[in-house]
Design a protein around this motif. Structure first.
Motif, PDB file in Angstrom:
ATOM      1  N   GLU A 112       0.859  -1.191   0.000  1.00  0.00           N
ATOM      2  CA  GLU A 112       0.000   0.000   0.000  1.00  0.00           C
ATOM      3  C   GLU A 112       0.891   1.235   0.000  1.00  0.00           C
ATOM      4  OE1 GLU A 112      -3.169   0.764   2.757  1.00  0.00           O
ATOM      5  OE2 GLU A 112      -3.969  -1.272   2.587  1.00  0.00           O
ATOM      6  N   VAL A 113       0.709   2.056  -1.006  1.00  0.00           N
ATOM      7  CA  VAL A 113       1.306   3.386  -1.034  1.00  0.00           C
ATOM      8  C   VAL A 113       0.309   4.279  -1.748  1.00  0.00           C
ATOM      9  CG1 VAL A 113       2.598   2.851  -3.161  1.00  0.00           C
ATOM     10  CG2 VAL A 113       3.298   4.785  -1.727  1.00  0.00           C
ATOM     11  N   GLY A 114       0.123   5.485  -1.254  1.00  0.00           N
ATOM     12  CA  GLY A 114      -0.849   6.360  -1.885  1.00  0.00           C
ATOM     13  C   GLY A 114      -0.747   7.775  -1.367  1.00  0.00           C
ATOM     14  N   VAL A 115      -1.557   8.637  -1.972  1.00  0.00           N
ATOM     15  CA  VAL A 115      -1.600  10.054  -1.610  1.00  0.00           C
ATOM     16  C   VAL A 115      -3.055  10.499  -1.692  1.00  0.00           C
ATOM     17  CG1 VAL A 115      -0.812  12.382  -2.162  1.00  0.00           C
ATOM     18  CG2 VAL A 115       0.711  10.430  -2.586  1.00  0.00           C
ATOM     19  N   SER A 146      -5.700   4.073  -3.653  1.00  0.00           N
ATOM     20  CA  SER A 146      -6.520   2.979  -4.130  1.00  0.00           C
ATOM     21  C   SER A 146      -7.209   3.411  -5.426  1.00  0.00           C
ATOM     22  CB  SER A 146      -7.566   2.599  -3.075  1.00  0.00           C
ATOM     23  OG  SER A 146      -8.494   3.638  -2.896  1.00  0.00           O
ATOM     24  N   LEU A 147      -8.122   2.572  -5.911  1.00  0.00           N
ATOM     25  CA  LEU A 147      -8.852   2.916  -7.123  1.00  0.00           C
ATOM     26  C   LEU A 147      -9.931   3.958  -6.831  1.00  0.00           C
ATOM     27  CD1 LEU A 147      -9.430   2.440 -10.136  1.00  0.00           C
ATOM     28  CD2 LEU A 147     -10.984   0.599  -9.454  1.00  0.00           C
ATOM     29  N   TYR A 148     -10.782   3.693  -5.848  1.00  0.00           N
ATOM     30  CA  TYR A 148     -11.932   4.565  -5.556  1.00  0.00           C
ATOM     31  C   TYR A 148     -11.737   5.347  -4.261  1.00  0.00           C
ATOM     32  CZ  TYR A 148     -15.137   2.483  -8.992  1.00  0.00           C
ATOM     33  OH  TYR A 148     -15.753   2.074 -10.143  1.00  0.00           O
ATOM     34  N   ASP A 149     -12.273   6.551  -4.232  1.00  0.00           N
ATOM     35  CA  ASP A 149     -12.498   7.232  -2.966  1.00  0.00           C
ATOM     36  C   ASP A 149     -13.493   6.425  -2.134  1.00  0.00           C
ATOM     37  OD1 ASP A 149     -10.841   9.391  -3.411  1.00  0.00           O
ATOM     38  OD2 ASP A 149     -12.453  10.800  -3.905  1.00  0.00           O
ATOM     39  N   LEU A 150     -13.343   6.502  -0.827  1.00  0.00           N
ATOM     40  CA  LEU A 150     -14.301   5.871   0.069  1.00  0.00           C
ATOM     41  C   LEU A 150     -15.564   6.723   0.136  1.00  0.00           C
ATOM     42  CD1 LEU A 150     -14.684   3.568   2.214  1.00  0.00           C
ATOM     43  CD2 LEU A 150     -13.859   5.222   3.908  1.00  0.00           C
ATOM     44  N   GLY A 175      -8.558   7.657  -3.534  1.00  0.00           N
ATOM     45  CA  GLY A 175      -8.778   7.070  -4.850  1.00  0.00           C
ATOM     46  C   GLY A 175      -8.224   7.911  -5.985  1.00  0.00           C
ATOM     47  N   ILE A 176      -7.978   7.243  -7.118  1.00  0.00           N
ATOM     48  CA  ILE A 176      -7.697   7.960  -8.363  1.00  0.00           C
ATOM     49  C   ILE A 176      -8.998   8.157  -9.145  1.00  0.00           C
ATOM     50  CG2 ILE A 176      -5.257   7.386  -8.575  1.00  0.00           C
ATOM     51  CD1 ILE A 176      -5.989   5.035 -10.330  1.00  0.00           C
ATOM     52  N   VAL A 200      -4.649  -1.480  -5.135  1.00  0.00           N
ATOM     53  CA  VAL A 200      -5.326  -1.987  -3.944  1.00  0.00           C
ATOM     54  C   VAL A 200      -6.747  -1.449  -3.957  1.00  0.00           C
ATOM     55  CG1 VAL A 200      -5.331  -2.103  -1.431  1.00  0.00           C
ATOM     56  CG2 VAL A 200      -3.157  -1.872  -2.670  1.00  0.00           C
ATOM     57  N   GLN A 201      -7.707  -2.332  -3.779  1.00  0.00           N
ATOM     58  CA  GLN A 201      -9.078  -1.892  -3.607  1.00  0.00           C
ATOM     59  C   GLN A 201      -9.754  -2.812  -2.612  1.00  0.00           C
ATOM     60  OE1 GLN A 201     -10.727   0.968  -4.849  1.00  0.00           O
ATOM     61  NE2 GLN A 201     -12.078   0.277  -3.191  1.00  0.00           N
ATOM     62  N   TRP A 202     -10.094  -2.265  -1.447  1.00  0.00           N
ATOM     63  CA  TRP A 202     -10.872  -3.006  -0.465  1.00  0.00           C
ATOM     64  C   TRP A 202     -12.341  -2.916  -0.860  1.00  0.00           C
ATOM     65  CZ3 TRP A 202      -8.624  -5.743   3.453  1.00  0.00           C
ATOM     66  CH2 TRP A 202      -7.293  -5.463   3.738  1.00  0.00           C
ATOM     67  N   PHE A 203     -12.990  -4.059  -0.902  1.00  0.00           N
ATOM     68  CA  PHE A 203     -14.414  -4.099  -1.205  1.00  0.00           C
ATOM     69  C   PHE A 203     -15.193  -4.398   0.060  1.00  0.00           C
ATOM     70  CE2 PHE A 203     -12.422  -5.216  -5.296  1.00  0.00           C
ATOM     71  CZ  PHE A 203     -13.005  -4.242  -6.100  1.00  0.00           C
ATOM     72  N   HIS A 204     -16.155  -3.534   0.380  1.00  0.00           N
ATOM     73  CA  HIS A 204     -17.040  -3.797   1.503  1.00  0.00           C
ATOM     74  C   HIS A 204     -17.984  -4.942   1.138  1.00  0.00           C
ATOM     75  CE1 HIS A 204     -16.526   0.034   4.045  1.00  0.00           C
ATOM     76  NE2 HIS A 204     -15.485  -0.087   3.251  1.00  0.00           N
ATOM     77  N   PHE A 205     -18.609  -5.516   2.144  1.00  0.00           N
ATOM     78  CA  PHE A 205     -19.510  -6.639   1.907  1.00  0.00           C
ATOM     79  C   PHE A 205     -20.600  -6.234   0.921  1.00  0.00           C
ATOM     80  CE2 PHE A 205     -22.983  -9.567   3.037  1.00  0.00           C
ATOM     81  CZ  PHE A 205     -22.303 -10.775   2.951  1.00  0.00           C
ATOM     82  N   GLU A 206     -20.724  -7.019  -0.168  1.00  0.00           N
ATOM     83  CA  GLU A 206     -21.683  -6.769  -1.248  1.00  0.00           C
ATOM     84  C   GLU A 206     -21.517  -5.365  -1.837  1.00  0.00           C
ATOM     85  OE1 GLU A 206     -25.512  -7.867   0.382  1.00  0.00           O
ATOM     86  OE2 GLU A 206     -25.119 -10.001   0.001  1.00  0.00           O
TER      87      GLU A 206
END
Length: 324
Positions: A112-115, A146-150, A175-176, A200-206
Motif C-alpha cells: 500500500e502506497v498512496g496520496v 486505491s482505485l476509488y475514494d471511500l 482514490g484515483i 489496492v481496492q478493499w471491497f465492503h460486503f456486497e
C-alpha cells in the motif's frame, strides 16, 4: 484465483491489531504461524506474505523474525503514506526500504502506497509521479492505494474515527477515481506505470462498485490486485456467495488476498482488532479460503491438462493438414 495470501493487515498499527491485548505481539506471531502453515498445507505454491506494516518499523520485523514467523513466509510488506500520515518525507522511501532489507532477506513488497486529495488533487498527481521514481524497480512489488475514494456515507476502518481530525478524513480521498466514479488528474498518470504498479481496492460486503472496479482495472492495464477477505464477514448470511462474486470478478488479475478482521464474538475483546480467542480458528478460515479459491493443482490435474492440450494440438494439426 489467488496467487498470494497476506496474513493480516498492518499488524503493528493499533487500528488493526490491539496492542493492549497483545503488547508483545506474541499472540499475533502464534496466529500468523498457524495461518501460514494452514495455507501451505492446502497450496504450498501460494506466496505467503506478512501483512503490510505501518509504520515501517525494522524492530517489528526483527520481532517477527525472533518469534520464527518469517521462517513460515515468503515475503514481507510495507505500507507508506508520507504525504498524509507518516512522520517522514516522501524522498525517504529508499532509506525506509533499506532499513527493512537490513533485518530480513525476504522479498519486500510495498503493498500500500498512496496520496490523498484531501488538500488538492494536484498533490496526488505529483506524489504518484515521485513515488514511481522512487519505488519502480526498487521493490519486488508495488501496489497503489486505491482505485476509488471511500464513500462519505461509509466508515473508514480506523480506531478513533473523527477524533483523529483531518487524519481521519484523508481516508476518504485516496482514490484515483472520485466517489462518483469520475477520474482525478492522477488516473492518466497511473496508467503510465502499469503493469509495474498494481492496485489496492478493499471491497465492503456486497460492494456495488465491484464489477465497475474490475472493468476500470482492465482498462488501466493493471496486472496485480490486492483486496481482502474478511474473517468477520464469513459469519454474515450469504458470505460465501459474496466471496465467490468477488473472486470471480477479479479472476483476470494476479490477486493478493489479505485475510484479516476478527469476528467480534471470536475475539478476546469484541472488536475486529482483537487477537482471537482460538487462533486455530483464523487459520481454519485461511485454509477454507485457499481450498475454495486457490486449491493445489496436483499431478493428476496437471496430467489431465497436458493430455487435453495434446488432443487439441492433434486436432488442430489434422485440421491444418486437411485445409492444405
Amino acid at each position: 484465483m489467488i496467487e498470494a495470501a497476506m496474513i493480516w493487515n498492518e499488524p503493528n498499527n493499533k487500528s488493526h491489531w490491539d496492542p493492549e491485548i497483545d503488547p508483545e505481539w506474541s499472540l499475533f506471531a502464534q496466529m500468523a504461524i498457524l495461518a501460514a502453515d494452514a495455507i501451505a498445507a492446502k497450496n504450498p505454491e501460494l506466496t505467503k506474505v506478512l501483512g503490510g506494516i505501518s509504520p515501517i518499523d525494522p524492530f517489528f520485523i526483527s520481532r517477527m523474525k525472533n518469534y520464527g514467523v518469517l521462517d513460515h513466509l515468503d515475503a514481507v510488506a510495507l505500507h507508506g503514506f508520507p504525504l498524509d500520515w507518516n512522520l517522514w518525507q516522501i524522498h525517504d522511501w529508499p532509506e525506509k526500504i533499506n532499513e527493512i532489507r537490513a533485518v530480513t532477506d525476504l522479498p519486500i513488497w510495498v503493498s500500500e502506497v498512496g496520496v490523498s486529495t484531501f488538500g488538492a488533487e494536484e498533490v496526488q498527481l505529483w506524489g504518484l509521479q515521485r513515488t514511481a521514481e522512487l519505488l519502480k524497480g526498487k521493490v519486488e512489488r508495488c501496489q497503489w492505494y486505491s482505485l476509488y475514494d471511500l464513500p462519505r456515507s461509509w466508515e473508514a476502518t480506523t480506531r478513533h474515527r473523527e477524533a483523529e481530525g483531518s487524519s481521519y478524513y484523508r481516508h476518504y480521498y485516496m482514490g484515483i477515481l472520485r466517489e462518483d466514479g469520475t477520474p482525478k488528474p492522477a488516473l492518466e498518470e497511473f496508467a503510465k506505470h502499469t503493469p509495474d504498479f498494481g492496485l489496492v481496492q478493499w471491497f465492503h460486503f456486497e460492494d456495488p462498485r465491484l464489477d465497475e472496479a474490475a472493468a476500470w482495472m482492465r482498462r488501466l492495464g493493471v496486472k496485480s490486485v490486492r483486496t481482502g477477505l474478511s474473517w468477520a464477514d464469513r459469519f454474515r448470511p450469504n458470505a460465501l456467495d459474496w466471496f465467490d462474486r468477488q473472486m470471480q470478478a477479479l479472476e483476470d488479475f494476479e490477486v493478493t488476498v489479505t485475510f484479516c478482521f476478527t469476528p467480534e464474538h471470536r475475539g478476546i475483546a469484541p472488536h475486529h482488532t482483537s487477537a482471537p480467542l482460538v487462533p486455530e480458528e483464523f487459520a481454519g478460515f485461511c485454509e477454507e479460503m485457499v481450498e475454495r479459491y486457490a486449491p493445489r493443482r496436483d499431478s493428476g490435474y496437471v496430467s489431465r491438462v497436458a493430455k487435453s492440450a495434446a488432443r487439441l494440438l492433434g486436432l488442430e494439426s489434422r485440421a491444418s493438414l486437411g485445409a492444405g
